[in-house]
Scaffold this motif. Sequence first.
Motif, mmCIF file in Angstrom:
data_model
loop_
_atom_site.group_PDB
_atom_site.id
_atom_site.type_symbol
_atom_site.label_atom_id
_atom_site.label_comp_id
_atom_site.label_asym_id
_atom_site.label_seq_id
_atom_site.Cartn_x
_atom_site.Cartn_y
_atom_site.Cartn_z
ATOM 1 N N ASP A 254 -3.483 -6.433 -14.190
ATOM 2 C CA ASP A 254 -2.051 -6.617 -13.904
ATOM 3 C C ASP A 254 -1.503 -5.418 -13.131
ATOM 4 O O ASP A 254 -0.738 -5.573 -12.173
ATOM 5 C CB ASP A 254 -1.266 -6.780 -15.216
ATOM 6 N N ARG A 255 -1.903 -4.200 -13.573
ATOM 7 C CA ARG A 255 -1.422 -2.988 -12.908
ATOM 8 C C ARG A 255 -1.865 -2.955 -11.453
ATOM 9 O O ARG A 255 -1.074 -2.652 -10.551
ATOM 10 C CB ARG A 255 -1.977 -1.762 -13.636
ATOM 11 N N ARG A 256 -3.122 -3.294 -11.212
ATOM 12 C CA ARG A 256 -3.631 -3.252 -9.850
ATOM 13 C C ARG A 256 -2.969 -4.322 -8.976
ATOM 14 O O ARG A 256 -2.712 -4.096 -7.779
ATOM 15 C CB ARG A 256 -5.146 -3.432 -9.840
ATOM 16 N N ALA A 257 -2.657 -5.485 -9.551
ATOM 17 C CA ALA A 257 -1.973 -6.536 -8.805
ATOM 18 C C ALA A 257 -0.585 -6.067 -8.375
ATOM 19 O O ALA A 257 -0.156 -6.299 -7.232
ATOM 20 C CB ALA A 257 -1.872 -7.800 -9.653
ATOM 21 N N HIS A 258 0.118 -5.373 -9.286
ATOM 22 C CA HIS A 258 1.440 -4.832 -8.945
ATOM 23 C C HIS A 258 1.324 -3.738 -7.885
ATOM 24 O O HIS A 258 2.159 -3.646 -6.967
ATOM 25 C CB HIS A 258 2.127 -4.279 -10.202
ATOM 26 N N GLN A 259 0.280 -2.894 -8.032
ATOM 27 C CA GLN A 259 0.065 -1.836 -7.033
ATOM 28 C C GLN A 259 -0.174 -2.447 -5.648
ATOM 29 O O GLN A 259 0.374 -1.984 -4.648
ATOM 30 C CB GLN A 259 -1.140 -0.985 -7.416
ATOM 31 N N LEU A 260 -1.011 -3.485 -5.622
ATOM 32 C CA LEU A 260 -1.358 -4.120 -4.356
ATOM 33 C C LEU A 260 -0.112 -4.732 -3.698
ATOM 34 O O LEU A 260 0.101 -4.586 -2.485
ATOM 35 C CB LEU A 260 -2.419 -5.194 -4.582
ATOM 36 N N LYS A 261 0.717 -5.386 -4.515
ATOM 37 C CA LYS A 261 1.950 -5.985 -3.984
ATOM 38 C C LYS A 261 2.879 -4.907 -3.424
ATOM 39 O O LYS A 261 3.418 -5.036 -2.309
ATOM 40 C CB LYS A 261 2.653 -6.769 -5.086
ATOM 41 N N ALA A 262 3.044 -3.806 -4.224
ATOM 42 C CA ALA A 262 3.910 -2.709 -3.767
ATOM 43 C C ALA A 262 3.340 -2.055 -2.505
ATOM 44 O O ALA A 262 4.094 -1.691 -1.588
ATOM 45 C CB ALA A 262 4.063 -1.670 -4.874
ATOM 46 N N TYR A 263 2.020 -1.926 -2.429
ATOM 47 C CA TYR A 263 1.369 -1.328 -1.263
ATOM 48 C C TYR A 263 1.611 -2.183 -0.016
ATOM 49 O O TYR A 263 1.943 -1.660 1.060
ATOM 50 C CB TYR A 263 -0.127 -1.190 -1.532
ATOM 51 N N GLN A 264 1.459 -3.486 -0.172
ATOM 52 C CA GLN A 264 1.655 -4.385 0.970
ATOM 53 C C GLN A 264 3.101 -4.354 1.458
ATOM 54 O O GLN A 264 3.360 -4.363 2.664
ATOM 55 C CB GLN A 264 1.246 -5.811 0.572
ATOM 56 N N GLU A 265 4.033 -4.309 0.498
ATOM 57 C CA GLU A 265 5.452 -4.230 0.876
ATOM 58 C C GLU A 265 5.749 -2.921 1.599
ATOM 59 O O GLU A 265 6.505 -2.878 2.577
ATOM 60 C CB GLU A 265 6.324 -4.362 -0.375
ATOM 61 N N LEU A 300 8.261 9.578 2.888
ATOM 62 C CA LEU A 300 7.711 8.454 2.122
ATOM 63 C C LEU A 300 6.432 8.863 1.393
ATOM 64 O O LEU A 300 5.530 9.469 1.982
ATOM 65 C CB LEU A 300 7.413 7.291 3.071
ATOM 66 N N VAL A 301 6.364 8.574 0.111
ATOM 67 C CA VAL A 301 5.155 8.852 -0.684
ATOM 68 C C VAL A 301 4.260 7.614 -0.638
ATOM 69 O O VAL A 301 4.654 6.543 -1.114
ATOM 70 C CB VAL A 301 5.509 9.181 -2.153
ATOM 71 N N PRO A 302 3.065 7.725 -0.064
ATOM 72 C CA PRO A 302 2.195 6.544 0.060
ATOM 73 C C PRO A 302 1.808 5.993 -1.315
ATOM 74 O O PRO A 302 1.514 6.751 -2.247
ATOM 75 C CB PRO A 302 0.961 7.080 0.793
ATOM 76 N N ILE A 303 1.845 4.693 -1.422
ATOM 77 C CA ILE A 303 1.401 4.036 -2.661
ATOM 78 C C ILE A 303 -0.117 3.910 -2.619
ATOM 79 O O ILE A 303 -0.691 3.417 -1.635
ATOM 80 C CB ILE A 303 2.058 2.648 -2.814
ATOM 81 N N GLU A 304 -0.774 4.383 -3.678
ATOM 82 C CA GLU A 304 -2.232 4.298 -3.754
ATOM 83 C C GLU A 304 -2.632 3.141 -4.652
ATOM 84 O O GLU A 304 -2.000 2.866 -5.674
ATOM 85 C CB GLU A 304 -2.821 5.599 -4.311
ATOM 86 N N ILE A 305 -3.693 2.464 -4.268
ATOM 87 C CA ILE A 305 -4.240 1.402 -5.107
ATOM 88 C C ILE A 305 -5.448 1.972 -5.832
ATOM 89 O O ILE A 305 -6.314 2.603 -5.210
ATOM 90 C CB ILE A 305 -4.676 0.192 -4.260
ATOM 91 N N ASP A 306 -5.499 1.771 -7.153
ATOM 92 C CA ASP A 306 -6.614 2.317 -7.928
ATOM 93 C C ASP A 306 -7.937 1.851 -7.356
ATOM 94 O O ASP A 306 -8.110 0.680 -6.989
ATOM 95 C CB ASP A 306 -6.522 1.860 -9.389
#
Length: 544
Positions: A254-265, A300-306
């Motif tokens: 779930d956490r990685r799915a949220h990270q991926l969505k936030a990263y794409q946005e 901007l702080v880049p969002i990292e995906i685990d």
Amino acid sequence: MISVDNLAVEFSGATLFSDVSFVINPNDKIALMGKNGAGKSTMMKIVAGVEKASKGQVSAPKDTVIAYLPQHLLTEDNCTVFEEASKAFQLVFEMKERMEALNKELETRTDYESQEYMNIIEKVTDLGEKFYALEDVNYDAEVEKALKGLGFRQEDMHRQTSEFSGGWRMRIELAKILLQKPDLILLDEPTNHIDIESVIWLEDFLVNKAQAVMVISHDRAFIDNITNRTIEVTMGRIYDYKANYSQYLELREDRRAHQLKAYQEQQKFIADTQEFIDRFKGTYSKTNQVSSRERMLEKLVPIEIDEVDTSALRLKFPPAPRSGEIAVTVTDVSKSYGDHVVFKDANMSIRRGEKVSFVGRNGEGKSTMLKSILKEIDIDAGVSELGHNIKVGYFAQNQASLMDPKLTIFQTIDEVAKGDIRKHINNILGQFMFGGDDVDKKVGVLSGGEKTRLAMVKLLLEPVNLLILDEPTNHLDLKSKDVLKEALKSFDGTLILVSHDRDFLQGLSEKVFEFKDQRVLEHFETIDEYLKRNRIEKLADINL
């Protein structure tokens, strides 16, 4: 409460992890998880006080006792099993001896008014308060109970520790830790050398009697049964879940799915902003807006995906050559070592394509039976034989240690490869996660898991129709164990499996041979049915 504050570890300029903080509360049962090399063992050693962090600290209240069981021990062999385990109470015994010595001194002295006499009284009083505050314990009984729970028999108590293998001496050290009843127990792969019954005893102890526990383990059933919290070490930081391992896996997805969505946005926002800047840069009326957006991108702080461990052990056993209907026959076989009877009048018949498990406490004869089937040892009576056209692939408990540490990975496989397959050694090794320059590494520098994988490569080089695996999962991580299990499920030959890993055994064997009290009992049931029927999970069959 033990506090870990802003820990950081750096090796040769590279950061293993940084700014790691968490609290270990009384009765926390923590699984420390993460891919190999993430820093789990290093973090545990820092909490144990064995190693120091580059930055940060671990703090705990005065008199907090932290006990640590590493993967590998350096042991001394100068006493019996019982004496070594009794060292758990060494401080208590020393306290008692000191009190007795001081009281004896008071009896013989006559300088009742002297300051020195008063000082002795003060020492006795202080020691007495600590000693009599301790729980009234039958120490000998507690030592015996712990040792028996971990698989030792009554006759083992007064044998020298030098007579036992490293795995059994690991159990002695584990017994010492459990007997100390520390505030925090740190265990690094504690189940690698103990059988199913002892693992279940250990689970019961850790859940019902231990205080805080932190464990690194690749035994899924074990960590699911004992833990209520999971700390994941990944990409130099940690994530803390109030959940056991299986629940943590779901939460991590779930956490990685949220990270991926936030990263794409965020990537879309960056692209749109950059497009605006490129389009209107140099346009006078848009100067302020362009500058504002440029500053926005800079801050901007880049969002990292685990990271996801994408290395994959693609394991597939070659098709099994056709064999006779009966793969293994054991008729009235007996084996003793001196006065010690391992088993007597043992019988078994294993048919072509059957997958069976050997279970029982360590020392009951599972490995001895395997060696008798393979003609590696002489039996005292009976007949043990392989069927027609049986070709054996054998993985022994010490298989990894039998490889020459001076050879490279490539040389190790090149020694046993025959014919055209020698042209494909690099490809085969690559499938087992030995890619690129790894093939030039010496066997001596490999981890336990890497050696086990390399031993599996050797096993795959020749098609076999009888696989005999004696504790193949020791040192393998959870992912590698899952892949090996799937490969064994699809193996179309005969399988004899010795393992203490319940999760690994589940769904693999349709028949169980139980080694117990010098006998070999055949059960036409799965390992789950066997455990349930014997009520081992409720500790009914364990002699505490």
